[in-house]
Write a protein that holds these residues in place. Structure first.
Motif, mmCIF file in Angstrom:
data_model
loop_
_atom_site.group_PDB
_atom_site.id
_atom_site.type_symbol
_atom_site.label_atom_id
_atom_site.label_comp_id
_atom_site.label_asym_id
_atom_site.label_seq_id
_atom_site.Cartn_x
_atom_site.Cartn_y
_atom_site.Cartn_z
ATOM 1 N N GLY A 35 -51.236 72.368 -122.280
ATOM 2 C CA GLY A 35 -51.348 70.750 -121.104
ATOM 3 C C GLY A 35 -50.091 71.522 -120.273
ATOM 4 O O GLY A 35 -49.877 72.120 -120.210
ATOM 5 N N PHE A 47 -48.905 62.838 -118.738
ATOM 6 C CA PHE A 47 -49.518 64.025 -119.319
ATOM 7 C C PHE A 47 -50.963 64.234 -117.864
ATOM 8 O O PHE A 47 -51.133 62.865 -116.865
ATOM 9 N N ALA A 61 -55.807 63.021 -117.750
ATOM 10 C CA ALA A 61 -55.881 62.135 -117.177
ATOM 11 C C ALA A 61 -56.971 61.170 -116.335
ATOM 12 O O ALA A 61 -57.570 61.861 -115.476
ATOM 13 N N THR A 106 -53.082 64.468 -125.410
ATOM 14 C CA THR A 106 -52.617 64.185 -124.124
ATOM 15 C C THR A 106 -50.799 63.707 -124.533
ATOM 16 O O THR A 106 -50.244 63.374 -123.735
#
Length: 124
Positions: A35, A47, A61, A106
């Motif tokens: 991520g 996130f 996002a 997330t």
């Protein structure tokens, strides 16, 4: 031990583009989701984007959807974040992180390895 090293940050004008890279050391890179997060001064880490271990499934996002693209090259142990149509509100330190699992999530707490961050500054 897993190490993550980001690169590609810098200063760019609004509307411009940047490509961030995150090189991972250690074993089993391809077995984990990855991520990207960002943190602006005085704000919590948030996130940005995530990809599962295969790279076929991604999440973004709402604030970056349609402008940012996350991808990974498991042969090179590297994850990327292509950022386009940048806005001044995208200014932050950007971090890559390795998830505890193979599925994309997330939440900050789902990630247990973090890079040192790279600064992205977007001027108006």
């Amino acid at each position: 031990q897993v190490q993550l090293v980001e690169s590609g940050g810098g200063l760019v004008q609004a509307g411009g583009s940047l490509r961030l890279s995150c090189a991972a050391s250690g074993r089993s890179f391809s077995g984990y989701a990855m991520g990207w997060f960002r943190q602006a001064p005085g704000l919590e880490r948030e996130f940005v984007a995530a990809t599962d271990s295969s790279g076929y499934n991604t999440a973004y996002a709402d604030s970056v959807k349609g402008r940012f693209t996350i991808s990974r090259d498991n042969a090179k142990n590297t994850v990327y974040l292509q950022m386009s149509s940048l806005k001044p509100e995208d200014t932050a330190v950007y971090f890559c992180a390795r998830n505890r699992y193979s599925l994309k999530t997330t939440m900050v707490n789902d990630y247990n390895y973090w890079g040192q961050g790279t600064q992205v500054t977007v001027s108006s």
